[in-house]
Design a protein around this motif. Structure first.
Motif, mmCIF file in Angstrom:
data_model
loop_
_atom_site.group_PDB
_atom_site.id
_atom_site.type_symbol
_atom_site.label_atom_id
_atom_site.label_comp_id
_atom_site.label_asym_id
_atom_site.label_seq_id
_atom_site.Cartn_x
_atom_site.Cartn_y
_atom_site.Cartn_z
ATOM 1 N N SER A 51 0.840 -1.210 0.000
ATOM 2 C CA SER A 51 0.000 0.000 0.000
ATOM 3 C C SER A 51 0.869 1.251 0.000
ATOM 4 O O SER A 51 0.632 2.195 -0.759
ATOM 5 C CB SER A 51 -0.911 0.005 1.231
ATOM 6 N N ILE A 52 1.909 1.250 0.851
ATOM 7 C CA ILE A 52 2.800 2.408 0.934
ATOM 8 C C ILE A 52 3.597 2.573 -0.350
ATOM 9 O O ILE A 52 3.745 3.685 -0.874
ATOM 10 C CB ILE A 52 3.726 2.269 2.152
ATOM 11 N N LEU A 53 4.115 1.459 -0.893
ATOM 12 C CA LEU A 53 4.917 1.537 -2.113
ATOM 13 C C LEU A 53 4.103 2.068 -3.293
ATOM 14 O O LEU A 53 4.584 2.904 -4.062
ATOM 15 C CB LEU A 53 5.497 0.157 -2.444
ATOM 16 N N THR A 54 2.866 1.602 -3.445
ATOM 17 C CA THR A 54 2.037 2.097 -4.545
ATOM 18 C C THR A 54 1.634 3.553 -4.315
ATOM 19 O O THR A 54 1.536 4.329 -5.272
ATOM 20 C CB THR A 54 0.774 1.233 -4.720
ATOM 21 N N GLY A 55 1.427 3.931 -3.044
ATOM 22 C CA GLY A 55 1.134 5.329 -2.741
ATOM 23 C C GLY A 55 2.305 6.236 -3.070
ATOM 24 O O GLY A 55 2.141 7.318 -3.649
ATOM 25 N N VAL A 56 3.524 5.790 -2.711
ATOM 26 C CA VAL A 56 4.724 6.563 -3.029
ATOM 27 C C VAL A 56 4.919 6.639 -4.541
ATOM 28 O O VAL A 56 5.299 7.693 -5.078
ATOM 29 C CB VAL A 56 5.959 5.936 -2.350
ATOM 30 N N LEU A 57 4.654 5.543 -5.238
ATOM 31 C CA LEU A 57 4.771 5.540 -6.704
ATOM 32 C C LEU A 57 3.816 6.553 -7.324
ATOM 33 O O LEU A 57 4.194 7.299 -8.241
ATOM 34 C CB LEU A 57 4.473 4.136 -7.238
ATOM 35 N N PHE A 58 2.600 6.606 -6.818
ATOM 36 C CA PHE A 58 1.616 7.585 -7.300
ATOM 37 C C PHE A 58 2.124 9.013 -7.100
ATOM 38 O O PHE A 58 2.095 9.838 -8.015
ATOM 39 C CB PHE A 58 0.296 7.373 -6.555
ATOM 40 N N ILE A 59 2.632 9.307 -5.925
ATOM 41 C CA ILE A 59 3.137 10.657 -5.627
ATOM 42 C C ILE A 59 4.336 10.993 -6.519
ATOM 43 O O ILE A 59 4.423 12.097 -7.072
ATOM 44 C CB ILE A 59 3.519 10.763 -4.135
ATOM 45 N N ILE A 61 5.205 9.769 -9.497
ATOM 46 C CA ILE A 61 4.837 9.943 -10.910
ATOM 47 C C ILE A 61 4.175 11.288 -11.130
ATOM 48 O O ILE A 61 4.555 12.052 -12.038
ATOM 49 C CB ILE A 61 3.909 8.795 -11.361
ATOM 50 N N PHE A 62 3.187 11.613 -10.298
ATOM 51 C CA PHE A 62 2.452 12.861 -10.509
ATOM 52 C C PHE A 62 3.319 14.073 -10.182
ATOM 53 O O PHE A 62 3.190 15.115 -10.828
ATOM 54 C CB PHE A 62 1.167 12.847 -9.680
ATOM 55 N N ARG A 63 4.201 13.952 -9.212
ATOM 56 C CA ARG A 63 5.096 15.064 -8.904
ATOM 57 C C ARG A 63 6.093 15.278 -10.044
ATOM 58 O O ARG A 63 6.380 16.419 -10.428
ATOM 59 C CB ARG A 63 5.847 14.792 -7.602
ATOM 60 N N LYS A 64 6.616 14.195 -10.592
ATOM 61 C CA LYS A 64 7.562 14.302 -11.699
ATOM 62 C C LYS A 64 6.915 14.985 -12.897
ATOM 63 O O LYS A 64 7.512 15.859 -13.530
ATOM 64 C CB LYS A 64 8.056 12.910 -12.099
ATOM 65 N N VAL A 65 5.689 14.595 -13.217
ATOM 66 C CA VAL A 65 4.983 15.209 -14.341
ATOM 67 C C VAL A 65 4.701 16.677 -14.058
ATOM 68 O O VAL A 65 4.862 17.543 -14.936
ATOM 69 C CB VAL A 65 3.673 14.443 -14.641
ATOM 70 N N ALA A 66 4.276 16.982 -12.818
ATOM 71 C CA ALA A 66 3.971 18.382 -12.468
ATOM 72 C C ALA A 66 5.220 19.257 -12.544
ATOM 73 O O ALA A 66 5.149 20.412 -12.993
ATOM 74 C CB ALA A 66 3.383 18.439 -11.067
ATOM 75 N N MET A 67 6.368 18.716 -12.148
ATOM 76 C CA MET A 67 7.601 19.486 -12.158
ATOM 77 C C MET A 67 8.155 19.684 -13.564
ATOM 78 O O MET A 67 8.889 20.638 -13.829
ATOM 79 C CB MET A 67 8.662 18.795 -11.290
ATOM 80 N N ASN A 68 7.815 18.761 -14.474
ATOM 81 C CA ASN A 68 8.350 18.822 -15.841
ATOM 82 C C ASN A 68 7.267 19.092 -16.879
ATOM 83 O O ASN A 68 7.415 18.735 -18.046
ATOM 84 C CB ASN A 68 9.069 17.512 -16.179
ATOM 85 N N SER A 107 -10.487 12.432 -4.819
ATOM 86 C CA SER A 107 -11.003 11.471 -5.793
ATOM 87 C C SER A 107 -9.899 10.966 -6.710
ATOM 88 O O SER A 107 -9.838 9.770 -7.029
ATOM 89 C CB SER A 107 -12.115 12.114 -6.625
ATOM 90 N N LEU A 108 -9.006 11.864 -7.124
ATOM 91 C CA LEU A 108 -7.873 11.457 -7.958
ATOM 92 C C LEU A 108 -6.975 10.495 -7.193
ATOM 93 O O LEU A 108 -6.515 9.478 -7.748
ATOM 94 C CB LEU A 108 -7.083 12.691 -8.399
ATOM 95 N N THR A 109 -6.713 10.798 -5.926
ATOM 96 C CA THR A 109 -5.874 9.926 -5.102
ATOM 97 C C THR A 109 -6.500 8.548 -4.947
ATOM 98 O O THR A 109 -5.827 7.520 -5.105
ATOM 99 C CB THR A 109 -5.650 10.554 -3.714
ATOM 100 N N ILE A 110 -7.788 8.507 -4.648
ATOM 101 C CA ILE A 110 -8.481 7.226 -4.492
ATOM 102 C C ILE A 110 -8.403 6.418 -5.779
ATOM 103 O O ILE A 110 -8.043 5.231 -5.771
ATOM 104 C CB ILE A 110 -9.956 7.454 -4.094
ATOM 105 N N PHE A 111 -8.718 7.053 -6.905
ATOM 106 C CA PHE A 111 -8.767 6.332 -8.175
ATOM 107 C C PHE A 111 -7.403 5.763 -8.543
ATOM 108 O O PHE A 111 -7.268 4.563 -8.835
ATOM 109 C CB PHE A 111 -9.280 7.255 -9.276
ATOM 110 N N VAL A 112 -6.371 6.600 -8.536
ATOM 111 C CA VAL A 112 -5.047 6.145 -8.982
ATOM 112 C C VAL A 112 -4.437 5.172 -7.982
ATOM 113 O O VAL A 112 -3.841 4.160 -8.369
ATOM 114 C CB VAL A 112 -4.107 7.345 -9.211
#
Length: 273
Positions: A51-59, A61-68, A107-112
């Motif tokens: 659960s933690i690993l997939t949550g960190v992966l979500f953060i 990915i989305f942070r990398k896209v937001a920064m770039n 909602s985005l967090t729950i879905f992804v």
């Protein structure tokens, strides 16, 4: 890892449990009996880990896209993230009838997050448990949403938000009045109304958790049964079942998200206005 098919199925359905045994102290459970004797406060380590690993992966990915983020021709990852955000925003816009800056990102967090946890089901059912067994880890379930502890954790979090917004938007008196005078607006039927409304309120996290858990657990059992077949027969069934889960995995994430939005939208409705 198992001497017969029954032991094989039981082994793959058992979580890695860490807890306090009444006779042996703090330990990892080496059997289902050990796990049952540890009681309520035992931790499913594999569920927590994935659960933690997939949550960190979500953060990440989305942070990398937001920064770039670029206004030019977007890459594949940016396209996927933008499509996910636009899809969830559209669902919130169509389904949620209140005003809250929290609902769309929630909602985005729950879905992804649920989608990523469900997607672990595509890994071969014996791969990681076999590797874990080689280093001395007795049990190692992969899919967090096939564990009711994970699905109830998510649904109870949504439930607390429902209660919070019901009281915040309607006030303590308005929330109590809503429970007492719906569906029948008469003082003599308050006990009956309270029974119905409280029951309906409590079934929301229950149905959220059990729907997701039931579908993921059933799919996990089928994958385990397929793994018991001869090698030449496994792929004839594994591939179609995995392809079928291309629909099931995002669908269950979508249903969990939409129901959460609907329940939170209902919590924002003030019947006094």
């Amino acid at each position: 890892m198992a001497n017969n098919p029954v032991e094989y199925i039981q082994h793959h359905l058992q979580n890695l449990v860490l807890g306090v045994h009444p006779d042996k102290g703090l330990m990892f459970a080496h059997s289902a009996e050990d796990a049952s004797e540890m009681g309520f406060w035992a931790i499913h380590v594999d569920t927590m880990l994935w659960s933690i690993l997939t949550g960190v992966l979500f953060i990440k990915i989305f942070r990398k896209v937001a920064m770039n983020m670029t206004s030019g021709v977007p890459g594949t990852l940016q396209n996927i993230v933008e499509m996910s955000v636009e899809f969830v925003e559209g669902m919130v816009r169509d389904t949620f009838h209140g005003r809250s800056p929290l609902i769309a990102p929630l909602s985005l967090t729950i879905f992804v997050w649920v989608l990523l946890m469900n997607s672990l089901k595509w890994l071969p059912v014996d791969l990681l448990p076999s590797l874990a067994h080689m280093i001395g880890i007795p049990y190692f379930k992969i899919v967090p949403t096939a564990d009711p502890n994970a699905t109830f954790g998510l649904s109870i979090g949504v439930f607390f938000l429902i209660i919070y917004y019901s009281i915040k938007i309607k006030g303590p008196g308005g929330f109590a009045k809503e429970l007492s005078f719906q569906p029948f607006n008469h003082w003599s039927l308050i006990p009956f109304n309270l029974f119905l409304e409280i029951l309906g309120l409590l079934t929301k996290p229950l149905t959220l958790a059990l729907r997701l858990f039931g579908n993921m657990y059933a799919g996990e059992v089928v994958f385990i049964l397929i793994a018991l077949l001869p090698f030449w027969a496994q792929w004839t069934l594994y591939v179609p079942w995995a392809i079928f889960h291309i629909l099931v995995i995002p669908l269950q994430a979508f249903i969990f998200m939409v129901l959460s939005i609907v329940y939170l939208s209902s919590a924002h409705e003030d019947h006094n206005h």
